[in-house]
Design an enzyme around this catalytic site. Structure first.
Site, short mmCIF file in Angstrom:
data_model
loop_
_atom_site.label_atom_id
_atom_site.label_comp_id
_atom_site.label_asym_id
_atom_site.label_seq_id
_atom_site.Cartn_x
_atom_site.Cartn_y
_atom_site.Cartn_z
N GLY A 58 -53.53 63.56 1.47
CA GLY A 58 -54.77 63.64 2.21
C GLY A 58 -55.65 64.70 1.55
O GLY A 58 -55.44 65.08 0.40
N ASP A 59 -56.61 65.21 2.30
CA ASP A 59 -57.53 66.20 1.74
C ASP A 59 -56.91 67.60 1.65
O ASP A 59 -57.40 68.45 0.91
CB ASP A 59 -58.81 66.25 2.58
CG ASP A 59 -59.55 64.92 2.55
OD1 ASP A 59 -59.89 64.47 1.45
OD2 ASP A 59 -59.76 64.33 3.62
N GLU A 84 -58.01 72.28 7.51
CA GLU A 84 -56.91 73.22 7.58
C GLU A 84 -57.25 74.36 8.54
O GLU A 84 -58.36 74.91 8.51
CB GLU A 84 -56.61 73.81 6.19
CG GLU A 84 -56.33 72.77 5.12
CD GLU A 84 -55.11 71.94 5.43
OE1 GLU A 84 -54.13 72.48 5.98
OE2 GLU A 84 -55.12 70.73 5.13
N ASP A 127 -58.77 67.66 15.13
CA ASP A 127 -58.05 67.65 13.85
C ASP A 127 -56.68 68.31 13.99
O ASP A 127 -55.67 67.78 13.52
CB ASP A 127 -58.89 68.38 12.79
CG ASP A 127 -58.52 67.96 11.38
OD1 ASP A 127 -57.54 67.21 11.21
OD2 ASP A 127 -59.21 68.38 10.44
N SER A 141 -53.96 60.95 6.10
CA SER A 141 -54.54 60.38 7.31
C SER A 141 -56.05 60.31 7.23
O SER A 141 -56.66 59.30 7.58
CB SER A 141 -54.14 61.22 8.53
OG SER A 141 -52.74 61.27 8.68
N GLY A 142 -56.68 61.40 6.76
CA GLY A 142 -58.14 61.46 6.76
C GLY A 142 -58.78 60.80 5.55
O GLY A 142 -59.64 59.94 5.65
#
Length: 628
Positions: free
Chosen positions: A219-220, A607, A320, A251-252
């Protein structure tokens, strides 16, 4: 044996393109059916030789959609023929839904014009080389975007998080990416990350000159680690020029979706998005990527992070982080998290200020976004189980030893005969990690040899993270772990460019900044890319390297139903046109957020970071991104 007709006059022009090569061949599947091939600088035309009217059996493949071509001799020693194969990923209609997506097409032809196998192989290689070189010359044309190119042949380090998203990244790599890299002739070393911040530590210490690009499959969050690892180096100015590529496995997958959006391609998700980004990687075009410097806290304990995607406070950040418990459902976790948070909507108190883009006299490099679309008349005055092994897989066209890679790892080595096209562009560097990997003796060009060595170790410590350890790329974002705590004393928290637009957090913002009069918010969201997730087009007016922060905030007083409608509209970027009186959108170059609520959540690139005062400034075109 095939008998090849005399080539036509190569000055013949097929439409507006000159025919560079012409030949007649059979296929591997059938030696009875013959095809006439003509190659121009733009496309490969395949015409079945038949008595049917011309045009009915003709297929044109655009070299823009080609990732590479390979030539091999026949498997059977009694066969004097040779083969060349071209690999295309054109847009085709989906089987089960509307729209188009890139789908793989393989075209393989048999060359048997001579009894001499070497002559046939040379002819096959001539076609494969011409197709690959023609493909490399096809570049997208987008106003204001300056492209360079990853050197060819290139060597990439591919960092993969096995627990991102649904935990399927490794199987997706084996099912799609590995084949695409082989087709494009891209040697790669695969490192499967073991723990939080593994990638960050690796790139911080690696000898980047051994690599031409860094590829992140996750993911990111893993890209966030890599960016900050590069910026913590003493040679950060050179290190951050290493081209970065993203392969969505989480996921993102917001940056991957943004690349798709900037290219003007139809939105896709899941494996279709992975194939699209794999195609982009194989084409190897590099553009600039904006990074935003994010300062947390003040005084000697101030922390500095670099962000490529977003800064969020309030509703978006809550969703998130709180949706981590639904990670097993993939991208749907955000939908579930949104519905849960809507049921108990929170309001946060704080102070928000920003520097409008107009105050800085420009919009960054190369891009001039359209006039701001006002949505409101602003009143502002101013538990994964441990895996027993971790793998490093190296695919290369030589038998040379690789530099040492760090950590105890199992090693799988594959050698291929991948053909590669040449380029005059200079090599751009990228990294390995310190441990030793050795390659087996070089096999014949048509063999794939795999040697595997196992060293048992824990593969992921995501669930074991505690306060003071880094949070980052792995499959969880424990609420007890913040990214700001991961900056060690050995890494300079202030490496990177000067934040010339910011003043210390203990001082008032400059007079030419805008201070938002409201102090009750549902959310504050700063975006530097178009997408917040695969299916959330949060900043539709964002452009590649526009040098802007797209700032959204929602004031208190909005109903649950209206907020839900906004997020539903965000799937297509329509929220900017809803004229919701609670939603405000501004283009800015810097911002400051000072939460007053005792508790809350702030995220940077998804994050979790330390909760408290934060300010940020965008640095246009600081990094390099493989994009299209």
């Amino acid at each position: 044996m095939d008998h090849k007709r005399d080539e036509p006059n190569l000055s013949y022009r097929n439409g507006i393109s000159q025919v560079l090569l012409y030949g007649e061949f059979t296929t591997k599947a059938s030696r009875k059916v013959r095809y006439a091939l003509s190659l121009t600088d733009r496309d490969l035309t395949v015409q079945k030789i038949t008595s049917a009217p011309a045009g009915r059996s003709k297929v044109v493949f655009n070299l823009r959609d080609c990732v590479g071509s390979r030539a091999v001799k026949a498997d059977d020693n009694t066969d004097a023929g040779a083969y060349f194969t071209a690999y295309f990923y054109p847009f085709k209609k989906r089987w089960m839904s509307s729209g188009v997506a890139r789908q793989r097409t393989e075209q393989c032809f048999r060359v048997a014009s001579s009894l001499d196998p070497h002559v046939n192989l040379e002819e096959a290689q001539r076609w494969a080389r011409a197709i690959s070189e023609g493909s490399a010359l096809q570049r997208p044309q987008r106003n204001g975007v300056l492209y360079s190119e990853v050197c060819r042949p290139c060597k990439v380090l591919l960092l993969l998080n096995p627990h991102s998203g649904k935990g399927q990244a490794l199987s997706l790599f084996n099912g799609h990416v590995q084949r695409m890299l082989h087709e494009a002739g891209i040697p790669h070393t695969l490192v499967v990350t073991e723990r939080q911040n593994h990638a960050r530590e690796l790139v911080r210490e690696a000898e980047l000159s051994k690599w031409d690009a860094l590829v992140i499959m996750s993911g990111d969050g893993l890209l966030f680690e890599v960016v900050n690892g590069l910026m913590e180096r003493e040679d950060w100015e050179e290190a951050i020029q290493t081209p970065l590529a993203i392969l969505p496995g989480g996921s993102g997958n917001a940056l991957a979706a943004s690349i798709q959006y900037y290219a003007g391609w139809q939105p896709v998700s899941s494996e279709e998005l992975l194939v699209s980004c794999g195609f982009v990687l194989c084409k190897g075009l590099v553009s600039r990527l904006d990074l935003t410097s994010v300062l947390l806290g003040s005084g000697p304990q101030q922390q500095r992070l670099f962000s490529f995607l977003s800064l969020a406070w309030g509703f978006v950040a809550d969703v998130d982080i709180e949706s981590e418990k639904y990670r097993h459902v993939g991208a749907a976790r955000f939908t579930v998290g949104t519905l849960v948070r809507l049921a108990s909507l929170r309001v946060y108190q704080g102070k928000l200020a920003y520097l409008p883009a107009a105050e800085t006299g420009g919009h960054g490099r190369g891009h001039h976004p359209p006039p701001r679309r006002s949505m409101v008349a602003s009143s502002s005055s101013s538990g994964f189980p441990s895996s027993p092994t971790t793998a490093i897989t190296t695919t290369t066209t030589t038998s040379e030893s690789l530099a040492e890679l760090s950590g105890s790892v199992s090693t799988s080595t594959q050698l291929s005969d991948a053909s590669s096209s040449s380029s005059n562009s200079s090599s751009l560097a990228a990294p390995p990690c310190p441990a030793s990997t050795s390659l087996s003796p070089s096999p014949s060009p048509d063999q794939n040899v795999t040697n595997t060595f196992h060293n048992y170790c824990n593969s992921n410590n995501a669930f074991k993270s505690t306060k003071g350890r880094s949070g980052g790329e792995v499959g969880t974002h424990p609420t007890t772990t913040t990214m700001s705590s991961s900056l060690s004393s050995s890494a300079s928290p202030h490496g990177g460019p000067t934040d010339s637009l910011l003043v210390p957090l203990d001082q008032p913002v400059p007079a030419h900044w805008t201070v938002v009069p409201e102090e009750d918010f549902v959310l504050v969201l700063a975006m530097y890319q178009s997408h917040l997730a695969e299916d959330l087009l949060a900043a539709p007016e964002s452009a590649m390297e526009d040098g802007l922060i797209h700032l959204f905030y929602v004031k208190a007083g909005i109903s649950r139903a209206t907020l839900l409608r906004l997020f539903l509209a965000m799937e297509k970027g329509a929220h900017v046109a809803t004229d919701c009186p609670h939603l405000v959108y501004e283009r800015v170059r810097a911002l400051r957020l000072e939460p007053h609520s005792a508790k809350g959540t702030i995220t940077v690139d998804g994050e979790l970071v330390e909760y408290g005062p934060v300010q940020a400034q965008v640095h246009g075109g600081l990094a390099r991104l493989v994009a299209s």
